[in-house]
Design an enzyme around this catalytic site. Structure first.
Site, short mmCIF file in Angstrom:
data_model
loop_
_atom_site.label_atom_id
_atom_site.label_comp_id
_atom_site.label_asym_id
_atom_site.label_seq_id
_atom_site.Cartn_x
_atom_site.Cartn_y
_atom_site.Cartn_z
N PHE A 117 -11.38 78.76 69.41
CA PHE A 117 -10.03 78.60 68.82
C PHE A 117 -9.21 77.72 69.77
O PHE A 117 -9.21 77.93 70.97
CB PHE A 117 -9.38 79.98 68.69
CG PHE A 117 -8.33 80.07 67.64
CD1 PHE A 117 -8.57 80.68 66.43
CD2 PHE A 117 -7.05 79.55 67.86
CE1 PHE A 117 -7.59 80.78 65.45
CE2 PHE A 117 -6.06 79.63 66.89
CZ PHE A 117 -6.32 80.26 65.68
N ALA B 196 -9.91 84.23 71.19
CA ALA B 196 -9.55 85.02 72.39
C ALA B 196 -9.92 86.49 72.23
O ALA B 196 -10.34 87.14 73.20
CB ALA B 196 -8.07 84.86 72.67
N GLU C 267 -12.36 87.87 70.96
CA GLU C 267 -13.79 88.16 71.14
C GLU C 267 -14.24 87.98 72.59
O GLU C 267 -15.39 88.31 72.94
CB GLU C 267 -14.64 87.24 70.24
CG GLU C 267 -14.62 87.59 68.77
CD GLU C 267 -13.29 87.27 68.09
OE1 GLU C 267 -12.77 86.17 68.32
OE2 GLU C 267 -12.77 88.14 67.35
N ALA D 235 -7.16 79.89 74.80
CA ALA D 235 -5.79 79.37 74.66
C ALA D 235 -5.14 80.06 73.46
O ALA D 235 -5.60 79.89 72.33
CB ALA D 235 -5.81 77.86 74.46
N VAL D 236 -4.13 80.85 73.74
CA VAL D 236 -3.38 81.49 72.66
C VAL D 236 -2.02 80.80 72.59
O VAL D 236 -1.26 80.82 73.57
CB VAL D 236 -3.22 83.01 72.89
CG1 VAL D 236 -2.70 83.67 71.62
CG2 VAL D 236 -4.55 83.64 73.30
N GLU E 251 3.81 81.04 63.89
CA GLU E 251 5.06 81.52 63.28
C GLU E 251 5.05 83.02 63.02
O GLU E 251 6.04 83.57 62.57
CB GLU E 251 5.30 80.74 61.99
CG GLU E 251 5.62 79.29 62.32
CD GLU E 251 6.03 78.49 61.11
OE1 GLU E 251 5.88 79.00 60.00
OE2 GLU E 251 6.49 77.37 61.32
N THR E 252 3.94 83.68 63.29
CA THR E 252 3.88 85.12 63.01
C THR E 252 3.70 85.90 64.30
O THR E 252 3.50 85.33 65.37
CB THR E 252 2.68 85.45 62.09
OG1 THR E 252 1.48 85.24 62.85
CG2 THR E 252 2.66 84.57 60.87
N HIS F 14 1.23 87.50 65.08
CA HIS F 14 -0.19 87.52 65.43
C HIS F 14 -0.39 87.14 66.89
O HIS F 14 -1.18 87.75 67.60
CB HIS F 14 -0.93 86.53 64.52
CG HIS F 14 -2.41 86.70 64.53
ND1 HIS F 14 -3.03 87.86 64.13
CD2 HIS F 14 -3.41 85.86 64.89
CE1 HIS F 14 -4.33 87.73 64.24
NE2 HIS F 14 -4.59 86.53 64.71
N ARG G 115 -1.58 72.57 81.17
CA ARG G 115 -2.30 73.50 82.06
C ARG G 115 -3.81 73.39 81.89
O ARG G 115 -4.57 74.20 82.43
CB ARG G 115 -1.82 74.93 81.77
CG ARG G 115 -0.40 75.15 82.23
CD ARG G 115 0.30 76.29 81.54
NE ARG G 115 1.65 76.47 82.08
CZ ARG G 115 2.71 75.69 81.76
NH1 ARG G 115 2.57 74.72 80.89
NH2 ARG G 115 3.88 75.89 82.32
#
Ligand code: INI
Length: 156
Positions: free
Chosen positions: A22, A56, A58, A80-81, A85-86, A88, A127
């Protein structure tokens, strides 16, 4: 007084990396930074194993499976998270952080936390080899440092 400082020497060290797919524009750069730095620090290419997982959430499970094998001296978690807009984002960050902290504190081997949690893609890119360094490369140095500290503790 005895004082312990870790030294960075990857010779003979076996390192596992779990990287999330992701946001792979970012995570591929973290992976490149980690592998490059491990090799620069003396880790042999054959002693690096990379497991790719969907996201992430998993990472921790796969880190735990790798730790259980006893085949790795240390592990690196990369992901990377990035805030959407939610809510989540919050759940993914919290779940990943908590599980990886537990894996490192209670598992057989140390786990470095290379999961970026940022507001924007630009902050993540900064980063991952941009103006704020590369978190993957930092994790590579950090895992070797902590392994050295633990080795010295055993020899006391
Ligand atoms: N996974 C990430 O690695 N980064 C994210 O930013 C993210 N967001 O925002 O949703 C994300 N979600 C997927 C999640 O980690 C799991 O892979 C998915 O829910 C399947 O279990």
């Amino acid at each position: 007084m005895k004082e312990i400082n870790g030294i960075i020497n990857g010779q003979g060290k076996k390192i596992g990396i779990v990287v999330a797919e992701f946001n792979d524009v970012v995570t591929s750069k973290l992976l490149n930074g980690a592998v490059t730095q491990l090799k620069k620090s003396g880790v042999a290419e054959d002693d690096i194993t990379v497991a790719h997982v969907p996201g992430a959430l998993e990472i921790a499970r796969t880190i735990n499976r790798m730790a259980e094998t006893g085949k790795f001296d240390g592990l690196i978690a990369l992901g990377a998270v990035i805030r959407g807009e939610t809510s989540h984002f919050t759940y993914v960050c919290q779940g990943t952080t908590r599980e990886l902290a537990a894996a490192s504190a209670q598992g057989k081997v140390p786990v470095m936390f290379g999961v970026l949690t940022t507001e924007t893609v630009a902050q993540a890119t900064d980063r991952a080899g941009g103006k704020s360094g590369n978190k993957g490369a930092e994790c590579a140095t950090d895992i070797l440092e902590i392994l050295s500290v633990e080795e010295q503790i055993k020899q006391l």
